[in-house]
Design an enzyme around this catalytic site. Structure first.
Site: not given
Ligand code: ADP
Length: 521
Positions: A91, A464-465
């Site tokens: 991420y 969601y992310r």
């Protein structure tokens, strides 16, 4: 030797002055701006070595120091990118979204305060899952963590990015109870009951009086969290469950429909995840042991790998925590639901208090084993996550899988996907594994990711992310009423942070000062 990277619009001499002012707060040794330092704050899993580069880092030891640092940052217009431990691999890890940002490294802040009477903890951002685990173990405190598959990171950073674990406390962000936050103007706020100085209920009741703000600081750039309250699981009397393997891709449909009602009615209190064969295989072996051609693996190779390790096309693990009678009964109910179904194999797991704990995330023991999957292709490995949220429904899950699988094949990537069943929703977690030393593959990753987002958006499924590279892309898919939510977020951002110094661009929220930096979605 890397070229010195500056924050956008800041001259070298202004940057040097700001660094001196920062050093006046934290000490010279905690202003980290050598080439080697900058290298340490890269995202090593990123498909690009030229994006998201930090100008350096500053590492405070306390909330008071952070309050002073944000004021200096505002004066010199230095964007700060807060990290807790910077291990959010897949991420963005420690890297800032906007190149030239100065990383605000909070990993020195490691205070842990456990409330053994109420089963809660108050942690500072630098507390890693291993730190908290050892803290509890060394003191024989009978409380369990919920840990993510990569437990290298921090308790606080993971909950702030809505990371998940495997126990009944696996929705980490939902277990937050009370935050302490430094605001972009240097103010210090405590949320919930913490707003009453000295309240004994800060970690016990989430909402306080009036609006409840904890989630406002999650996946946002509105404040720097300096303390996080969390609920911990009292050590259960027993842990019980089983792992099932299934033979065919189409089994996904009935498995989802079998588990969904049990998840909704609370029989299953953790989120079971239905993962494909590569989720297991990628930590057990590497691709080159099986195949040396480009393109997605052919079915015959997949069959051979599955046979070698005895794994299904899909697998699921379910676990129950609590008094012995209760876990035994729950296990019976869930087993009954699978009776007469085409289950390839079953493995049972039972643990009772007093026995040695299984060293796994199911038992709340930190692990880094799944990181091994970055080695699947060889070379410098990396991966990026693509995780849309969808309804829990077998038919929809199967078509989501088929659509995604076709895309993996089209782009010549090996499918690594899973469906994690929440109480009402499903998160379809896909990992795109790649070799950073294969330029052809890297070129495909960008297009592939865009194709996945477009496909999901057509179904109205949103992520969601996401990785820092894709925050604008994903924010753009949340499009109701001409992106009303983004407009609201940016109104709040500009009000709280007029100079835009805190994490510009995070979650697609750009302050006015940096609005030109927004990438075209
Ligand atoms: P971890 O090391 O736990 O995996 P990171 O430090 O990489 O977590 O942070 C995960 C995400 O949360 C990043 O986007 C980061 O900017 C944000 N974040 C981390 N810590 C804080 C904090 N204390 N305050 C605000 N945002 C934070």
């Amino acid at each position: 030797m890397t070229v010195k990277i500056l924050p956008p619009g800041v001259t070298a001499s202004a940057f040097d002055q700001a660094l001196k002012a920062f050093a006046g707060i934290v000490g010279d040794e905690w202003v980290l701006v050598t080439d080697q330092d900058r290298e340490a704050y890269r995202d090593f899993f990123s498909f690009s070595d030229t994006h998201h580069l930090a100008s350096g880092a500053v590492a405070p030891a306390s909330a008071e120091q952070i309050r002073a640092l944000v004021q200096i940052a505002a004066q010199y217009r230095i964007p700060l990118w807060p990290i807790s431990r910077g291990k959010n691999l897949g991420y963005g890890a420690a890297a800032p979204l906007l190149s030239g940002s100065l990383v605000l490294d909070l990993s020195r802040m490691k205070k842990i305060e456990v409330d053994v009477e109420n089963d809660t903890v108050l942690v500072e951002p630098g507390v890693g899952f291993y730190d908290l685990y050892h803290h509890l173990q060394e003191r024989n405190i009978p409380l369990w963590l919920s840990v993510p598959g990569n437990s290298w990171g921090s308790v606080c950073g993971n909950a702030l990015d809505r990371g998940v674990g495997y126990t009944t406390y696996g929705d980490h962000t939902s277990r937050i109870c009370g935050l302490e936050v430094v605001m972009p103007d240097g103010d210090l706020v405590r949320t919930g009951m913490g707003a009453m100085a000295g309240a004994p209920t800060w970690q016990l009741y989430r909402y306080g009086f009036g609006p409840a703000w904890d989630q406002m600081f999650v996946q946002s750039n509105f404040g720097i969290v300096t303390k996080m309250g969390l609920w911990l699981m009292p050590e259960p009397e027993s842990l019980r469950g089983f792992d099932l393997e299934f033979d065919k891709p189409e089994d996904l449909e009935w498995v989802v429909d079998t588990v969904a009602p049990l998840r909704r009615d609370g029989t299953l209190q953790q989120s079971p995840s239905i993962g494909n064969w590569l989720r297991q295989a990628a930590v057990l072996t590497t691709r080159k042991e099986w195949y040396d051609q480009p393109g997605a693996l052919p079915d015959s190779v997949i069959e051979a790998i599955r046979k070698r390790f005895n794994i299904g096309w899909w697998s699921i693990s379910v676990r129950f925590y609590g008094p012995d009678e209760v876990t035994a009964a729950s296990e019976k109910v869930v087993s009954r639901a699978f009776e007469g179904r085409p289950v390839l194999s079953r493995k049972d797991a039972v643990w009772h208090r007093g026995q040695p704990r299984e060293q796994s995330a199911w038992a709340g023991v930190p692990t880094t084993m799944p990181l091994q999957n970055a080695n699947w292709h060889g070379g410098r490995g990396g991966h990026v996550g693509f995780s849309p949220v969808m309804p829990t429904n077998g038919r929809l899950a199967l078509s989501q899988f088929q659509r995604t699988y076709a895309r993996y094949n089209e782009f010549g990537m090996d499918y690594h996907g899973s469906f994690a069943l929440g109480e009402r929703h499903t998160t379809n977690v896909n990992q795109v594994l790649f070799n950073k030393d294969d330029p052809q593959m890297l070129k495909r990753v960008q297009q592939f990711f865009h194709a996945l987002v477009n496909d999901a958006t057509r179904e109205r499924y949103g992520e969601y992310r996401t990785h820092i590279e894709y925050m604008d892309l994903v924010a753009d898919t949340y499009d109701f009423n001409h992106h009303a939510l983004r407009r609201l977020n940016e109104k709040i951002k500009n009000a709280l942070d007029p100079h835009g110094i805190l994490a510009p661009g995070k979650s697609g929220i750009w302050p006015a000062a940096y609005s030109k930096e927004r990438s075209d979605a």
